[in-house]
Design a protein around this motif. Structure first.
Motif, PDB file in Angstrom:
ATOM      1  N   THR A 152     -35.232 -13.861   7.636  1.00 15.77           N
ATOM      2  CA  THR A 152     -35.159 -12.672   6.257  1.00 15.77           C
ATOM      3  C   THR A 152     -33.759 -12.151   6.560  1.00 15.77           C
ATOM      4  OG1 THR A 152     -35.618 -11.035   8.037  1.00 15.77           O
ATOM      5  CG2 THR A 152     -37.535 -12.101   7.007  1.00 15.77           C
ATOM      6  N   LYS A 153     -33.394 -11.423   5.401  1.00 11.96           N
ATOM      7  CA  LYS A 153     -32.014 -10.488   5.285  1.00 11.96           C
ATOM      8  C   LYS A 153     -31.803  -9.648   6.476  1.00 11.96           C
ATOM      9  CE  LYS A 153     -29.398  -7.915   2.012  1.00 11.96           C
ATOM     10  NZ  LYS A 153     -29.350  -6.810   0.827  1.00 11.96           N
ATOM     11  N   GLN A 154     -32.987  -8.925   6.820  1.00 11.09           N
ATOM     12  CA  GLN A 154     -32.789  -7.930   8.031  1.00 11.09           C
ATOM     13  C   GLN A 154     -32.634  -8.914   9.248  1.00 11.09           C
ATOM     14  OE1 GLN A 154     -36.742  -5.962   8.687  1.00 11.09           O
ATOM     15  NE2 GLN A 154     -35.464  -4.609  10.140  1.00 11.09           N
ATOM     16  N   ILE A 155     -33.143  -9.855   9.625  1.00  5.29           N
ATOM     17  CA  ILE A 155     -32.795 -10.638  10.892  1.00  5.29           C
ATOM     18  C   ILE A 155     -31.414 -11.258  10.564  1.00  5.29           C
ATOM     19  CG2 ILE A 155     -33.577 -12.780  12.180  1.00  5.29           C
ATOM     20  CD1 ILE A 155     -36.383 -12.155  11.149  1.00  5.29           C
ATOM     21  N   ARG A 156     -31.076 -11.702   9.585  1.00  7.12           N
ATOM     22  CA  ARG A 156     -29.995 -12.161   9.402  1.00  7.12           C
ATOM     23  C   ARG A 156     -28.696 -11.120   9.874  1.00  7.12           C
ATOM     24  NH1 ARG A 156     -27.548 -16.629   6.298  1.00  7.12           N
ATOM     25  NH2 ARG A 156     -29.853 -17.030   5.459  1.00  7.12           N
ATOM     26  N   GLU A 157     -28.804 -10.012   9.240  1.00  5.02           N
ATOM     27  CA  GLU A 157     -27.880  -8.989   9.360  1.00  5.02           C
ATOM     28  C   GLU A 157     -27.937  -8.371  10.870  1.00  5.02           C
ATOM     29  OE1 GLU A 157     -29.116  -6.137   6.266  1.00  5.02           O
ATOM     30  OE2 GLU A 157     -28.045  -7.361   4.717  1.00  5.02           O
ATOM     31  N   ALA A 158     -29.227  -8.652  11.561  1.00  5.38           N
ATOM     32  CA  ALA A 158     -29.103  -8.011  13.052  1.00  5.38           C
ATOM     33  C   ALA A 158     -28.526  -8.958  13.971  1.00  5.38           C
ATOM     34  CB  ALA A 158     -30.376  -7.647  13.326  1.00  5.38           C
TER      35      ALA A 158
END
Length: 104
Positions: free
Chosen positions: A5-11
């Motif tokens: 997800t975008k959230q995981i990618r950013e984390a």
């Protein structure tokens, strides 16, 4: 299921961001697994495109690289797709290793 997800990618830190850090300092951000086998991938870094670095627990346990494309294409012995553990919370790599050792 969306594996990244975008959230995981950013984390996820960029590749090599954890170089020089100890295992208690290195966080596993996301866990992937095959529901019909014992293979599990714990990602600690991502290149932003396709390549992860982290712990792979399969035939043996080792730190190494694996790709999003490989995870999306992989199938377990019953043909099931790789899934993301939606209940996993970021955990120090040392704790992940300790938890795996307890299960053995």
């Amino acid at each position: 299921m969306t594996l990244l997800t975008k959230q995981i990618r950013e984390a996820l830190p960029k590749l090599y961001a954890n170089d020089g850090k100890s295992e208690p300092e290195t966080m596993v951000v996301v866990k992937y697994f095959t529901p019909d086998s014992h293979w599990t991938w714990y990602a600690t870094e991502f290149d932003g495109v396709d390549t992860f670095f982290g712990l792979v627990d399969g035939m043996e346990q080792e730190l190494g690289y694996f790709s999003l494309q490989e995870l999306e294409a992989a199938r377990g012995p019953l043909g099931l797709l790789v899934e993301r553990d939606t209940s996993f919370t970021p955990t120090p790599l040392s704790e992940v290793r300790d938890n795996i050792a307890v299960l053995l």
